[in-house]
Design a protein around this motif. Structure first.
Motif, PDB file in Angstrom:
ATOM      1  N   GLY A 145      60.482  68.288  21.692  1.00 58.35           N
ATOM      2  CA  GLY A 145      61.069  68.580  22.991  1.00 58.35           C
ATOM      3  C   GLY A 145      60.331  69.648  23.762  1.00 58.35           C
ATOM      4  O   GLY A 145      60.689  69.955  24.909  1.00 58.35           O
ATOM      5  N   ALA A 146      59.299  70.239  23.185  1.00 56.26           N
ATOM      6  CA  ALA A 146      58.544  71.291  23.862  1.00 56.26           C
ATOM      7  C   ALA A 146      57.754  70.726  25.035  1.00 56.26           C
ATOM      8  O   ALA A 146      57.132  69.668  24.928  1.00 56.26           O
ATOM      9  CB  ALA A 146      57.596  71.979  22.886  1.00 56.26           C
ATOM     10  N   TYR A 147      57.791  71.461  26.133  1.00 50.74           N
ATOM     11  CA  TYR A 147      56.998  71.092  27.311  1.00 50.74           C
ATOM     12  C   TYR A 147      55.565  71.565  27.104  1.00 50.74           C
ATOM     13  O   TYR A 147      55.317  72.758  26.867  1.00 50.74           O
ATOM     14  CB  TYR A 147      57.593  71.715  28.577  1.00 50.74           C
ATOM     15  N   LYS A 148      54.591  70.638  27.200  1.00 47.94           N
ATOM     16  CA  LYS A 148      53.200  70.953  26.879  1.00 47.94           C
ATOM     17  C   LYS A 148      52.287  71.046  28.105  1.00 47.94           C
ATOM     18  O   LYS A 148      51.133  71.444  27.979  1.00 47.94           O
ATOM     19  CB  LYS A 148      52.648  69.896  25.925  1.00 47.94           C
ATOM     20  N   GLY A 149      52.778  70.660  29.261  1.00 53.92           N
ATOM     21  CA  GLY A 149      51.935  70.685  30.457  1.00 53.92           C
ATOM     22  C   GLY A 149      51.997  69.352  31.184  1.00 53.92           C
ATOM     23  O   GLY A 149      52.818  68.492  30.863  1.00 53.92           O
ATOM     24  N   GLY A 150      51.126  69.178  32.157  1.00 52.60           N
ATOM     25  CA  GLY A 150      51.155  67.919  32.902  1.00 52.60           C
ATOM     26  C   GLY A 150      50.189  67.887  34.067  1.00 52.60           C
ATOM     27  O   GLY A 150      49.164  68.569  34.064  1.00 52.60           O
ATOM     28  N   ILE A 151      50.568  67.102  35.060  1.00 52.66           N
ATOM     29  CA  ILE A 151      49.698  66.845  36.216  1.00 52.66           C
ATOM     30  C   ILE A 151      50.567  66.868  37.474  1.00 52.66           C
ATOM     31  O   ILE A 151      51.708  66.388  37.454  1.00 52.66           O
ATOM     32  CB  ILE A 151      49.021  65.462  36.095  1.00 52.66           C
ATOM     33  N   ILE A 152      50.022  67.410  38.552  1.00 54.05           N
ATOM     34  CA  ILE A 152      50.658  67.330  39.876  1.00 54.05           C
ATOM     35  C   ILE A 152      49.716  66.578  40.805  1.00 54.05           C
ATOM     36  O   ILE A 152      48.559  66.966  40.975  1.00 54.05           O
ATOM     37  CB  ILE A 152      50.943  68.723  40.457  1.00 54.05           C
ATOM     38  N   ALA A 153      50.225  65.476  41.385  1.00 54.99           N
ATOM     39  CA  ALA A 153      49.440  64.682  42.337  1.00 54.99           C
ATOM     40  C   ALA A 153      50.229  64.559  43.639  1.00 54.99           C
ATOM     41  O   ALA A 153      51.459  64.656  43.630  1.00 54.99           O
ATOM     42  CB  ALA A 153      49.162  63.285  41.758  1.00 54.99           C
ATOM     43  N   PRO A 154      49.551  64.341  44.763  1.00 55.26           N
ATOM     44  CA  PRO A 154      50.296  64.141  46.012  1.00 55.26           C
ATOM     45  C   PRO A 154      51.215  62.922  45.901  1.00 55.26           C
ATOM     46  O   PRO A 154      50.836  61.897  45.346  1.00 55.26           O
ATOM     47  CB  PRO A 154      49.185  63.890  47.049  1.00 55.26           C
ATOM     48  N   GLY A 155      52.428  63.048  46.406  1.00 53.47           N
ATOM     49  CA  GLY A 155      53.328  61.901  46.454  1.00 53.47           C
ATOM     50  C   GLY A 155      52.777  60.827  47.378  1.00 53.47           C
ATOM     51  O   GLY A 155      51.970  61.109  48.269  1.00 53.47           O
ATOM     52  N   ILE A 156      53.230  59.602  47.186  1.00 52.41           N
ATOM     53  CA  ILE A 156      52.676  58.503  47.974  1.00 52.41           C
ATOM     54  C   ILE A 156      52.990  58.667  49.459  1.00 52.41           C
ATOM     55  O   ILE A 156      52.149  58.366  50.310  1.00 52.41           O
ATOM     56  CB  ILE A 156      53.159  57.136  47.441  1.00 52.41           C
ATOM     57  N   ASN A 157      54.179  59.161  49.794  1.00 56.73           N
ATOM     58  CA  ASN A 157      54.499  59.384  51.206  1.00 56.73           C
ATOM     59  C   ASN A 157      53.634  60.495  51.795  1.00 56.73           C
ATOM     60  O   ASN A 157      53.201  60.409  52.950  1.00 56.73           O
ATOM     61  CB  ASN A 157      55.980  59.740  51.360  1.00 56.73           C
ATOM     62  N   LEU A 158      53.371  61.518  51.007  1.00 58.71           N
ATOM     63  CA  LEU A 158      52.506  62.612  51.450  1.00 58.71           C
ATOM     64  C   LEU A 158      51.086  62.101  51.691  1.00 58.71           C
ATOM     65  O   LEU A 158      50.432  62.466  52.682  1.00 58.71           O
ATOM     66  CB  LEU A 158      52.503  63.708  50.395  1.00 58.71           C
ATOM     67  N   SER A 159      50.607  61.236  50.807  1.00 59.29           N
ATOM     68  CA  SER A 159      49.275  60.654  50.966  1.00 59.29           C
ATOM     69  C   SER A 159      49.183  59.822  52.235  1.00 59.29           C
ATOM     70  O   SER A 159      48.205  59.896  52.988  1.00 59.29           O
ATOM     71  CB  SER A 159      48.939  59.784  49.750  1.00 59.29           C
ATOM     72  N   LEU A 160      50.230  59.026  52.473  1.00 65.53           N
ATOM     73  CA  LEU A 160      50.241  58.197  53.679  1.00 65.53           C
ATOM     74  C   LEU A 160      50.310  59.054  54.934  1.00 65.53           C
ATOM     75  O   LEU A 160      49.600  58.795  55.917  1.00 65.53           O
ATOM     76  CB  LEU A 160      51.426  57.233  53.624  1.00 65.53           C
ATOM     77  N   ASP A 161      51.142  60.098  54.902  1.00 66.84           N
ATOM     78  CA  ASP A 161      51.241  60.988  56.066  1.00 66.84           C
ATOM     79  C   ASP A 161      49.891  61.619  56.386  1.00 66.84           C
ATOM     80  O   ASP A 161      49.494  61.714  57.555  1.00 66.84           O
ATOM     81  CB  ASP A 161      52.267  62.101  55.795  1.00 66.84           C
ATOM     82  N   ALA A 162      49.168  62.060  55.356  1.00 65.41           N
ATOM     83  CA  ALA A 162      47.864  62.684  55.564  1.00 65.41           C
ATOM     84  C   ALA A 162      46.878  61.691  56.165  1.00 65.41           C
ATOM     85  O   ALA A 162      46.111  62.023  57.080  1.00 65.41           O
ATOM     86  CB  ALA A 162      47.327  63.222  54.244  1.00 65.41           C
ATOM     87  N   LEU A 163      46.907  60.450  55.680  1.00 62.44           N
ATOM     88  CA  LEU A 163      46.000  59.422  56.183  1.00 62.44           C
ATOM     89  C   LEU A 163      46.263  59.122  57.653  1.00 62.44           C
ATOM     90  O   LEU A 163      45.341  59.081  58.480  1.00 62.44           O
ATOM     91  CB  LEU A 163      46.156  58.146  55.350  1.00 62.44           C
ATOM     92  N   VAL A 164      47.541  58.924  57.986  1.00 60.87           N
ATOM     93  CA  VAL A 164      47.898  58.561  59.363  1.00 60.87           C
ATOM     94  C   VAL A 164      47.638  59.725  60.321  1.00 60.87           C
ATOM     95  O   VAL A 164      47.180  59.532  61.451  1.00 60.87           O
ATOM     96  CB  VAL A 164      49.376  58.117  59.423  1.00 60.87           C
ATOM     97  N   THR A 165      47.900  60.941  59.862  1.00 65.43           N
ATOM     98  CA  THR A 165      47.688  62.121  60.705  1.00 65.43           C
ATOM     99  C   THR A 165      46.208  62.340  60.994  1.00 65.43           C
ATOM    100  O   THR A 165      45.823  62.710  62.109  1.00 65.43           O
ATOM    101  CB  THR A 165      48.274  63.369  60.028  1.00 65.43           C
ATOM    102  N   ALA A 166      45.362  62.084  60.014  1.00 65.46           N
ATOM    103  CA  ALA A 166      43.935  62.382  60.159  1.00 65.46           C
ATOM    104  C   ALA A 166      43.156  61.267  60.836  1.00 65.46           C
ATOM    105  O   ALA A 166      42.045  61.509  61.327  1.00 65.46           O
ATOM    106  CB  ALA A 166      43.334  62.661  58.784  1.00 65.46           C
ATOM    107  N   ALA A 167      43.691  60.050  60.859  1.00 62.54           N
ATOM    108  CA  ALA A 167      42.973  58.906  61.436  1.00 62.54           C
ATOM    109  C   ALA A 167      43.749  58.397  62.646  1.00 62.54           C
ATOM    110  O   ALA A 167      44.812  57.764  62.499  1.00 62.54           O
ATOM    111  CB  ALA A 167      42.813  57.804  60.392  1.00 62.54           C
TER     112      ALA A 167
END
Length: 260
Positions: A145-167
């Motif tokens: 049950g010990a937490y060992k770490g992980g990964i943080i990635a942009p959420g899909i909505n955040l990725s889409l917002d960045a794409l639409v805002t920049a293009a």
């Protein structure tokens, strides 16, 4: 009944949970640290009534938040309108109760710790818990049950917002699977759907494969968050989907605190 609150970066989720840990009702509102306890109370009282409940039906209150500025008003909401003290996940008497085996334990988001606790209570062995929220997080916990770490990635909505805002010429599109299995788009919208959706699925599958290889033991993958069900239909990488994992974890923590 228990009012469990998951205050995230985008939304605050309120869930009414009974003694059997069954969610009787749930509501969400946009996260705004400036929202007062009085505003929450008016909104929440009306929603409780629509579901056939009243404020007096709530006897417990627990909060997990990754937005520190939102906590005070939620605590005032609990004391002023529900006449009970809000328990805060990660603080006495609802400490994590698991080892946080990372370089900076205090920096771990409350939602990720709660998800790890709930996932370990539901499933044995080494786990990867994926939460599709504002960010998409991958959390690794071992068989103890010990937490060992992980990964943080942009959420899909955040990725889409960045794409639409920049293009400037790209339109805003819905988050959904492409209409055909082809990955050769014939127009701009189709190409965006393919890039956003299948690109995200490829990221999930690729990161899970790398995490499994690093763990080096059999691993179960648990998915949660609003978009987990959508991706479940298009990948075999998930072993289980638990849409309400954070709320389940909060209910478990609240019950454990009252059993002691």
């Amino acid at each position: 009944m228990l009012l469990a609150i998951d205050a995230g970066n985008t939304n605050v989720v309120f869930a009414l949970v009974d003694e059997a840990r069954t969610i009787r009702a749930r509501w969400r509102i946009a996260t705004d640290p400036r929202r007062t306890a009085d505003e929450y109370a008016v909104w929440l009282s009306q929603l409780l009534a629509l579901e056939g409940f009243a404020r007096d039906d709530v006897s417990g209150f627990i909060v997990a938040t990754v937005v520190p500025r939102a906590l005070h008003n939620l605590q005032v909401l609990s004391s002023k309108y529900f006449r009970t003290e809000a328990l805060v996940a990660g603080r006495p008497p609802v400490e994590w109760g698991i080892a946080i085996d990372v370089d900076e334990p205090a920096s771990l988001g409350a939602d990720r710790a709660v998800n790890t606790i709930a996932a370990h209570a539901l499933y044995a062995g080494d786990l990867i818990t994926i939460d599709f929220g504002t960010a998409t997080t991958f959390d690794v916990s071992d068989y103890t049950g010990a937490y060992k770490g992980g990964i943080i990635a942009p959420g899909i909505n955040l990725s889409l917002d960045a794409l639409v805002t920049a293009a400037a010429k790209l339109p805003r599109i819905a988050i959904e699977a492409p209409a055909t299995p082809s990955v050769v788009g014939r127009n701009t919208v189709d190409q965006m759907h393919i890039g956003i959706f299948w690109g995200y699925v490829a990221m999930i599958e690729g990161l899970v494969a790398r995490l499994k290889a690093q763990v080096g033991r059999p691993v179960k993958v648990i998915a949660t968050g609003g978009l987990a069900a959508l991706f479940e239909q298009h990948t075999t990488v998930f072993d289980h989907v638990e849409p309400d994992l954070t709320i389940q974890g909060l209910a478990m923590m609240w019950q454990n605190a009252h059993i002691r």
